[in-house]
Design a protein around this motif. Structure first.
Motif, short mmCIF file in Angstrom:
data_model
loop_
_atom_site.label_atom_id
_atom_site.label_comp_id
_atom_site.label_asym_id
_atom_site.label_seq_id
_atom_site.Cartn_x
_atom_site.Cartn_y
_atom_site.Cartn_z
N TYR A 90 0.83 -1.20 0.00
CA TYR A 90 0.00 0.00 0.00
C TYR A 90 0.87 1.25 0.00
CZ TYR A 90 -4.04 -2.80 1.56
OH TYR A 90 -5.04 -3.70 1.66
N GLU A 91 0.29 2.33 -0.52
CA GLU A 91 0.89 3.65 -0.39
C GLU A 91 0.29 4.31 0.85
OE1 GLU A 91 3.40 4.82 -2.22
OE2 GLU A 91 3.37 2.93 -3.32
N ARG A 92 0.87 5.39 1.28
CA ARG A 92 0.39 6.08 2.49
C ARG A 92 -1.06 6.56 2.36
NH1 ARG A 92 4.31 6.58 6.22
NH2 ARG A 92 6.45 6.60 5.51
N ASP A 93 -1.51 6.82 1.13
CA ASP A 93 -2.88 7.29 0.94
C ASP A 93 -3.90 6.14 0.92
OD1 ASP A 93 -2.58 6.08 -1.55
OD2 ASP A 93 -2.76 7.95 -2.69
N GLY A 94 -3.42 4.89 1.12
CA GLY A 94 -4.31 3.73 1.15
C GLY A 94 -4.48 3.03 -0.18
N SER A 95 -3.92 3.58 -1.25
CA SER A 95 -4.03 2.93 -2.55
C SER A 95 -2.98 1.82 -2.66
CB SER A 95 -3.83 3.96 -3.68
OG SER A 95 -2.51 4.49 -3.64
N PHE A 96 -3.22 0.90 -3.59
CA PHE A 96 -2.28 -0.19 -3.81
C PHE A 96 -1.13 0.27 -4.70
CE2 PHE A 96 -6.31 -2.68 -3.30
CZ PHE A 96 -5.97 -3.22 -2.08
N SER A 97 0.05 -0.22 -4.43
CA SER A 97 1.22 0.07 -5.25
C SER A 97 1.43 -1.00 -6.31
CB SER A 97 2.47 0.12 -4.38
OG SER A 97 2.34 1.09 -3.38
N THR A 98 0.73 -2.10 -6.20
CA THR A 98 0.95 -3.25 -7.08
C THR A 98 -0.39 -3.85 -7.48
OG1 THR A 98 1.80 -5.52 -7.14
CG2 THR A 98 1.32 -4.65 -4.99
N SER A 99 -0.42 -4.51 -8.60
CA SER A 99 -1.65 -5.18 -9.04
C SER A 99 -2.01 -6.36 -8.13
CB SER A 99 -1.50 -5.66 -10.48
OG SER A 99 -0.46 -6.63 -10.57
N LYS A 100 -1.12 -6.75 -7.26
CA LYS A 100 -1.40 -7.83 -6.31
C LYS A 100 -2.36 -7.39 -5.22
CE LYS A 100 1.64 -10.93 -7.82
NZ LYS A 100 1.15 -11.57 -9.00
N GLY A 101 -2.57 -6.10 -5.07
CA GLY A 101 -3.50 -5.59 -4.06
C GLY A 101 -3.11 -6.05 -2.67
N ALA A 102 -4.09 -6.48 -1.91
CA ALA A 102 -3.87 -6.90 -0.52
C ALA A 102 -3.11 -8.22 -0.41
CB ALA A 102 -5.21 -7.02 0.21
N ARG A 103 -2.88 -8.89 -1.52
CA ARG A 103 -2.19 -10.19 -1.47
C ARG A 103 -0.68 -10.06 -1.29
NH1 ARG A 103 -5.12 -10.71 -6.27
NH2 ARG A 103 -3.14 -10.97 -7.32
N TRP A 104 -0.11 -8.88 -1.49
CA TRP A 104 1.34 -8.75 -1.38
C TRP A 104 1.83 -9.11 0.02
CZ3 TRP A 104 4.60 -8.49 -5.30
CH2 TRP A 104 5.95 -8.36 -4.99
N GLN A 105 1.01 -8.89 1.04
CA GLN A 105 1.41 -9.22 2.40
C GLN A 105 1.73 -10.70 2.53
OE1 GLN A 105 -2.07 -7.64 4.16
NE2 GLN A 105 -3.27 -9.48 3.92
N ASN A 106 1.06 -11.54 1.75
CA ASN A 106 1.35 -12.97 1.78
C ASN A 106 2.77 -13.26 1.30
OD1 ASN A 106 -1.28 -13.41 2.63
ND2 ASN A 106 -2.02 -13.72 0.56
N PHE A 107 3.23 -12.50 0.32
CA PHE A 107 4.58 -12.67 -0.19
C PHE A 107 5.60 -12.34 0.90
CE2 PHE A 107 8.29 -11.50 -2.76
CZ PHE A 107 8.34 -12.59 -3.63
N ASP A 108 5.41 -11.20 1.55
CA ASP A 108 6.34 -10.80 2.60
C ASP A 108 6.32 -11.78 3.78
OD1 ASP A 108 7.20 -8.68 1.13
OD2 ASP A 108 6.61 -7.15 2.57
N CYS A 109 5.13 -12.26 4.14
CA CYS A 109 5.05 -13.24 5.23
C CYS A 109 5.72 -14.56 4.82
CB CYS A 109 3.60 -13.47 5.64
SG CYS A 109 2.89 -12.06 6.52
N GLY A 110 5.61 -14.93 3.55
CA GLY A 110 6.28 -16.13 3.06
C GLY A 110 7.79 -16.02 3.16
N ILE A 111 8.33 -14.85 2.81
CA ILE A 111 9.77 -14.63 2.94
C ILE A 111 10.18 -14.72 4.40
CG2 ILE A 111 11.65 -12.97 2.63
CD1 ILE A 111 10.03 -11.82 0.25
N ALA A 112 9.40 -14.08 5.28
CA ALA A 112 9.71 -14.11 6.72
C ALA A 112 9.61 -15.54 7.26
CB ALA A 112 8.78 -13.17 7.48
N ALA A 113 8.61 -16.30 6.83
CA ALA A 113 8.46 -17.68 7.30
C ALA A 113 9.62 -18.55 6.82
CB ALA A 113 7.13 -18.26 6.83
N ALA A 114 10.04 -18.38 5.58
CA ALA A 114 11.17 -19.16 5.07
C ALA A 114 12.44 -18.81 5.84
CB ALA A 114 11.37 -18.89 3.57
N THR A 115 12.63 -17.55 6.13
CA THR A 115 13.79 -17.13 6.91
C THR A 115 13.74 -17.75 8.30
OG1 THR A 115 13.91 -15.06 5.66
CG2 THR A 115 15.07 -15.13 7.77
N PHE A 116 12.57 -17.70 8.93
CA PHE A 116 12.38 -18.29 10.26
C PHE A 116 12.69 -19.78 10.24
CE2 PHE A 116 10.03 -20.34 13.62
CZ PHE A 116 10.11 -19.47 14.69
N GLU A 117 12.15 -20.49 9.24
CA GLU A 117 12.34 -21.94 9.13
C GLU A 117 13.81 -22.30 8.95
OE1 GLU A 117 9.65 -24.59 8.74
OE2 GLU A 117 8.66 -23.06 9.94
#
Length: 178
Positions: A90-117
Motif C-alpha cells: 500500500y501507499e500512504r494514501d491507502g491505494s495499492f502500489s501493485t496489481s497484487k493488491g492486498a495479497r502482497w502481504q502474503n509474499f512478505d510473510c512467506g519470505i519471513a516464514a522461510a527465513t524463520f524456518e
C-alpha cells in the motif's frame, strides 16, 4: 553450516521431543527473521509463541484440521506468524502500489516464514509451516488486536525424527530462459 547446506538439508518436521525451547532461542529466531526483506521495509511480520498447553490444545482442536491437530499438540511451541494488515503493498494514501493488491502481504510473510524456518534449522530445531486454519477463531483465541491477520502456524521444537528429502522436480522443468 553454510547457506546451501542449510537450504538443502532443512525438512518439514512434524514430530518433536518434549524438550522445551528456551526463550533465548525464540528471541534469536525472531532476531534472525526480522532481517527478511519486505515491501518498502514495512516489516509486517509479528510472532506469537504459544507454549501454554491449554491454549495450544484449544488452537489445535478448535482452529485447525485433524491432521494438523496432532502436530501442534506434539510441539513444545506453536509459533503463530501474524502480520500488520493494510501496510504491505500500500501507499500512504491507502491505494495499492501493485496489481497484487492486498495479497502482497502474503509474499512478505512467506519470505519471513522461510527465513524463520531456515534459522530454526540452523539452530537445531525442527518446524513445519501449516496453512489450513480458521483465522477468525485464531484471532479470538490469541486475542489479536484489530488490524492483525494470521499468516501461518509453525509448530516448533527439537526434532524427534529426521525426514528424508522428497523427490524434487528437475531444473529443466522449473526454469525457462528466453
Amino acid at each position: 553450516m553454510n547457506t546451501i547446506d542449510c537450504i538443502k538439508s532443512r525438512r518439514s518436521v512434524r514430530k518433536f521431543t518434549e524438550k522445551k525451547v528456551p526463550h533465548e532461542v525464540l528471541e534469536q529466531l525472531v532476531e534472525l527473521s526480522r532481517w527478511a526483506p519486505s515491501w518498502k521495509n514495512t516489516q509486517i511480520a509479528r510472532y506469537v509463541a504459544v507454549e501454554d498447553e491449554a491454549l495450544k490444545n484449544r488452537i489445535a482442536e478448535e482452529a485447525t484440521i485433524p491432521w494438523n491437530e496432532g502436530i501442534i499438540k506434539g510441539a513444545p511451541v506453536l509459533m503463530v506468524m501474524t502480520y500488520v494488515e493494510k501496510r504491505c503493498g500500500y501507499e500512504r494514501d491507502g491505494s495499492f502500489s501493485t496489481s497484487k493488491g492486498a495479497r502482497w502481504q502474503n509474499f512478505d510473510c512467506g519470505i519471513a516464514a522461510a527465513t524463520f524456518e531456515l534459522a530454526a534449522h540452523e539452530l537445531g530445531l525442527g518446524s513445519v509451516v501449516l496453512g489450513i486454519f480458521e483465522e477468525e477463531k485464531l484471532r479470538e483465541l490469541l486475542e489479536l488486536p484489530e488490524g492483525m491477520g494470521v499468516a501461518c502456524l509453525m509448530p516448533l521444537g527439537y526434532p524427534a525424527e529426521e525426514p528424508g528429502a522428497p523427490k524434487r522436480k528437475e531444473v529443466a522443468e522449473l526454469l525457462t530462459i528466453k
